[in-house]
Design a protein around this motif. Sequence first.
Motif, PDB file in Angstrom:
ATOM      1  N   ILE A  19      48.793  -7.257  43.337  1.00 10.59           N
ATOM      2  CA  ILE A  19      48.886  -6.034  44.150  1.00 10.59           C
ATOM      3  C   ILE A  19      50.015  -6.183  45.168  1.00 10.59           C
ATOM      4  O   ILE A  19      50.860  -5.301  45.324  1.00 10.59           O
TER       5      ILE A  19
ATOM      6  N   GLU B 234      53.242  -5.768  43.700  1.00  8.58           N
ATOM      7  CA  GLU B 234      53.286  -4.469  43.023  1.00  8.58           C
ATOM      8  C   GLU B 234      53.458  -4.622  41.526  1.00  8.58           C
ATOM      9  O   GLU B 234      54.109  -3.820  40.864  1.00  8.58           O
TER      10      GLU B 234
ATOM     11  N   TYR C 295      51.471  -4.152  39.069  1.00  9.59           N
ATOM     12  CA  TYR C 295      50.175  -3.576  38.700  1.00  9.59           C
ATOM     13  C   TYR C 295      49.856  -3.744  37.210  1.00  9.59           C
ATOM     14  O   TYR C 295      48.697  -3.827  36.818  1.00  9.59           O
ATOM     15  N   ASP C 296      50.894  -3.768  36.372  1.00 13.87           N
ATOM     16  CA  ASP C 296      50.644  -3.832  34.927  1.00 13.87           C
ATOM     17  C   ASP C 296      50.010  -5.147  34.499  1.00 13.87           C
ATOM     18  O   ASP C 296      49.343  -5.220  33.480  1.00 13.87           O
TER      19      ASP C 296
ATOM     20  N   SER D  46      36.181  -1.084  41.197  1.00 16.77           N
ATOM     21  CA  SER D  46      36.832   0.039  41.877  1.00 16.77           C
ATOM     22  C   SER D  46      37.624  -0.413  43.107  1.00 16.77           C
ATOM     23  O   SER D  46      38.497   0.302  43.603  1.00 16.77           O
TER      24      SER D  46
ATOM     25  N   VAL E 252      39.900  -2.514  43.212  1.00 15.14           N
ATOM     26  CA  VAL E 252      41.306  -2.728  42.864  1.00 15.14           C
ATOM     27  C   VAL E 252      42.108  -1.449  43.073  1.00 15.14           C
ATOM     28  O   VAL E 252      43.192  -1.461  43.674  1.00 15.14           O
ATOM     29  N   GLU E 253      41.567  -0.321  42.618  1.00 14.42           N
ATOM     30  CA  GLU E 253      42.261   0.954  42.755  1.00 14.42           C
ATOM     31  C   GLU E 253      42.433   1.279  44.245  1.00 14.42           C
ATOM     32  O   GLU E 253      43.510   1.682  44.688  1.00 14.42           O
ATOM     33  N   ALA E 254      41.368   1.080  45.005  1.00 18.33           N
ATOM     34  CA  ALA E 254      41.425   1.375  46.443  1.00 18.33           C
ATOM     35  C   ALA E 254      42.486   0.515  47.120  1.00 18.33           C
ATOM     36  O   ALA E 254      43.273   0.997  47.938  1.00 18.33           O
TER      37      ALA E 254
ATOM     38  N   LYS F 168      45.149  -0.836  45.753  1.00 17.31           N
ATOM     39  CA  LYS F 168      46.495  -0.405  45.326  1.00 17.31           C
ATOM     40  C   LYS F 168      46.944   0.778  46.174  1.00 17.31           C
ATOM     41  O   LYS F 168      48.064   0.834  46.670  1.00 17.31           O
ATOM     42  N   GLN F 169      46.023   1.731  46.351  1.00 25.48           N
ATOM     43  CA  GLN F 169      46.371   2.920  47.136  1.00 25.48           C
ATOM     44  C   GLN F 169      46.669   2.557  48.587  1.00 25.48           C
ATOM     45  O   GLN F 169      47.662   3.009  49.159  1.00 25.48           O
TER      46      GLN F 169
ATOM     47  N   ASP G 157      50.060   0.909  48.768  1.00 25.29           N
ATOM     48  CA  ASP G 157      51.170   1.848  48.617  1.00 25.29           C
ATOM     49  C   ASP G 157      51.392   2.642  49.903  1.00 25.29           C
ATOM     50  O   ASP G 157      52.513   2.836  50.349  1.00 25.29           O
TER      51      ASP G 157
END
Length: 667
Positions: A636, A639, A641-642, A654, A656-658, A660-661, A664
């Motif tokens: 993360i 960056e 992410y892939d 979940s 992980v998504e939080a 990342k946001q 960013d």
Amino acid sequence: MLRCPLQLVRLRLPVRQLSDLTTKFTGLGSFSNLNYDQLQSSLRTDSSQCEQFWKLIGEQQLNWMQPFHTVSDCDLKSAKIAWYLGGKLNASANCIDRHLATRADQTALIWEQDEPGNQVYITYKQLHAEVCRIASLLLQSGLQAGDTAVLYMPTGPPVVYCMLACARIGVAHSVVFAGFSAEALAARIQDVGAKVVITTDQAIRGGKTVELKRTVDAAVKSCPMVERVFVSTRTGASVPMGSIDVPLEKNAAACSADCAAEPMDSEQPLFVLYTSGSTGKPKGLVHSTAGYLVYTSLTHQHVFDYRPGQDIFGCVADVGWITGHSYVVYGPLANGGTTLLFESTPAYPDVGRYWETAERLGLTHIYLSPTSLRMLLRYSTDFVTKYDLSRLRVLGCVGEPLNHEAWEWYHRWVGGGHRDIADTWWQTETGGVCIAPRPSAEGAPILPAMPMRPFYGLEPVLMDPATGAEVTESPAEGHLCMRRPWPGMARSIWGDHKRFAETYYSQFPGLYFTGDGASRDAQGFLHITGRVDDVINVTGHRLGTAEIEDALDSHPAVSETAVIGYPHKLKGEAVYAFVILKDGVSIDRLGDLRRELKRRVRDRIAAYAVPEKLLFTDGLPKTRSGKIMRRILKRIAAEDYDSIGDISTLADPSVVEALKQHHDLYQ
Ligand code: ATP
Ligand code: MG
């Protein structure tokens, strides 16, 4: 299962003096009169003493069906490890049958169900009958010594029955934490080649129902080797039953409550257990019958000062982890103890659950993880102080470095400022505790937040990764290795001895390499600095993650942190800190907090250790055993992410998504 009163638990014993810790070797020939320091120095300097020591311990800790003729045959250079050769024994008989003459009516297991107040007591006599019935059923179904079975079950009596039933007939069990996805479960079933899977209709944890049988159904679709799925009843919900599915209890009830314990070779695999997977593809570590049982029973007795018949050992780990294997099941039962099976979570129905349980059941020991402590210290200490914890004697901890803040909280609020804290360092690979403050010499101090001392006969060494040479001076830092083999160490990775040899025995030939970094202070006490793969290199300064996290965690507004290194143009790597705040900290303070936290790291460590980036978050990516997966945080931060990869084994994907946001937005 019958409910019966726990015998002896109300006995109030005088607090044993530390000096007693030095006299436990009574009856052990030349070792009887030694204290910890003398014993360690004699074992370190004299191989024949070491051999003699483990011979006596082997003879003393277990009942043998045939005595061993050779204590050990180890060559760490070639990853060859074998103990107690020529001996025959049965682990199930050592955990049950040998206690029946004196402890038949003593409680062996206390099942603390998810809903508080629903504890169930199981005596050694009941344990014997249940284990025999299931062992008979497994034999009838065609399982035989040398086969493997996967157990996907919640913590409770049935999983213990099944583990010991497997051991009774020489089947290696592989317990998979009952929370893993169908995909993760299938990968483990395939890897271990299990003919049989044993599961439960549903699990209940923290008031929530978990569909175990349905997950097994999905997993076995890709596991053609599975011939039979036994289904234990927990909730009694109706679950689909197919042609290979068999109700466990109903069929076991029709089987004999007497099933002979088969003599096994000392080196017969007792179980295969997959590591937490914090750092990469999980490894199926193989543990032996004799050496493992000798070591877990000895460490359980001496590290925790455990007294069977009087103490109730409260290890709250799930049986799906090594801590559950060694200190919920095998160690305590081999010692004829009374052990807790904790089905719930530390926060259900509220964050006082551990302490309410400790009071209600009269626990004398509690053994938990730093991650749960860091969560609990976010809340009011009323959740602890309203309970009577006077029976608690030893407070254990394992899983990650225990930071000062959490140590102090544990010591002060749970330990009343005077109880022993056992910060125990060990791994799935080591079988049992390797470094812990006790046992130790009379009056020996316990220092905060470090495991301190090696267990009997162990010889930790610090290695310099650059030169490959041993770091002999103190204070010093290095890669943590072990020079001498011990009976409890893993024998292999299931089906891949080459990977075993490469992972643990190739980097520093002749030594077991733990993968962790450690520092040794001027007095020789050990402190774990984190995983060596996570070391952060800022302009040539090597920083362990634990040290920076410890400094950040000491701030009164902080509950938990995770730091990692990320690529930086000028510094090579820079420090990125992810910070979880305590309950009720105002977001208006974030700017000030950022400055205060950076200052704290500068003051306590050095300017180069100050986090370049500091992100406040509500959650961290953790394994299901509660360990921070720093490799995900690294991706993360970079960056990348892939290449985050499979996140299905995370406790809460979940997060992980939080993150990342947040990351960013923060840029
Ligand atoms: P994987 O090997 O798959 O990455 P894992 O290492 O998390 O998973 P375990 O065997 O459960 O799997 O954990 C052992 C590790 O936990 C140790 O190597 C160490 O990093 C950490 N650990 C355990 N106890 C302590 C402790 N008391 N202090 C510091 N670290 C600890
Ligand atoms: Mg590991």
